[in-house]
Design a protein around this motif. Structure first.
Motif, PDB file in Angstrom:
ATOM      1  N   LYS A  66      -5.478 -42.139  -4.082  1.00 34.11           N
ATOM      2  CA  LYS A  66      -4.500 -41.069  -3.872  1.00 34.11           C
ATOM      3  C   LYS A  66      -5.129 -39.923  -3.073  1.00 34.11           C
ATOM      4  O   LYS A  66      -4.533 -39.433  -2.111  1.00 34.11           O
ATOM      5  N   LYS A  67      -6.330 -39.505  -3.451  1.00 38.59           N
ATOM      6  CA  LYS A  67      -7.017 -38.426  -2.740  1.00 38.59           C
ATOM      7  C   LYS A  67      -7.312 -38.814  -1.293  1.00 38.59           C
ATOM      8  O   LYS A  67      -7.141 -38.015  -0.379  1.00 38.59           O
ATOM      9  N   ILE A  72      -5.957 -38.285   4.604  1.00 30.35           N
ATOM     10  CA  ILE A  72      -5.535 -38.891   5.864  1.00 30.35           C
ATOM     11  C   ILE A  72      -4.296 -38.193   6.418  1.00 30.35           C
ATOM     12  O   ILE A  72      -4.169 -37.998   7.617  1.00 30.35           O
ATOM     13  N   LYS A  73      -3.412 -37.775   5.542  1.00 30.22           N
ATOM     14  CA  LYS A  73      -2.179 -37.097   5.957  1.00 30.22           C
ATOM     15  C   LYS A  73      -2.451 -35.741   6.562  1.00 30.22           C
ATOM     16  O   LYS A  73      -1.660 -35.234   7.338  1.00 30.22           O
ATOM     17  N   LEU A  74      -3.568 -35.112   6.191  1.00 34.48           N
ATOM     18  CA  LEU A  74      -3.890 -33.774   6.718  1.00 34.48           C
ATOM     19  C   LEU A  74      -4.384 -33.897   8.092  1.00 34.48           C
ATOM     20  O   LEU A  74      -4.417 -33.859   9.074  1.00 34.48           O
TER      21      LEU A  74
END
Length: 74
Positions: A66-67, A72-74
């Protein structure tokens, strides 16, 4: 934990809560602590609090994924 280090340290008995069927080296895919070609034999006892250990490991890796996904989304 490093199976080779367990053998080199001459640990007499290894207690395993839950096995790693995909990558374990202590009785799963490999069995390094009980390899007859090595100079030390380690007694292995498995299944100690198996469900609790499995739940802890699953939760740990779920959180890790999850982390990583959030980074990756940032």
């Amino acid at each position: 934990m490093c199976a080779g280090a367990i053998v080199w340290a001459r640990i007499k008995k290894l207690y395993i809560g839950t096995m790693d069927p995909k990558g374990g080296a202590c009785g799963s895919i490999f069995n390094i602590p009980q390899e007859t070609r090595l100079n030390h034999y380690v007694e292995i006892e498995t299944g100690i609090m198996q469900q609790e250990c499995r739940d802890i490991l699953k939760a740990f890796f779920r959180e890790l994924r999850k982390k990583k996904s959030e980074e990756i989304k940032l």
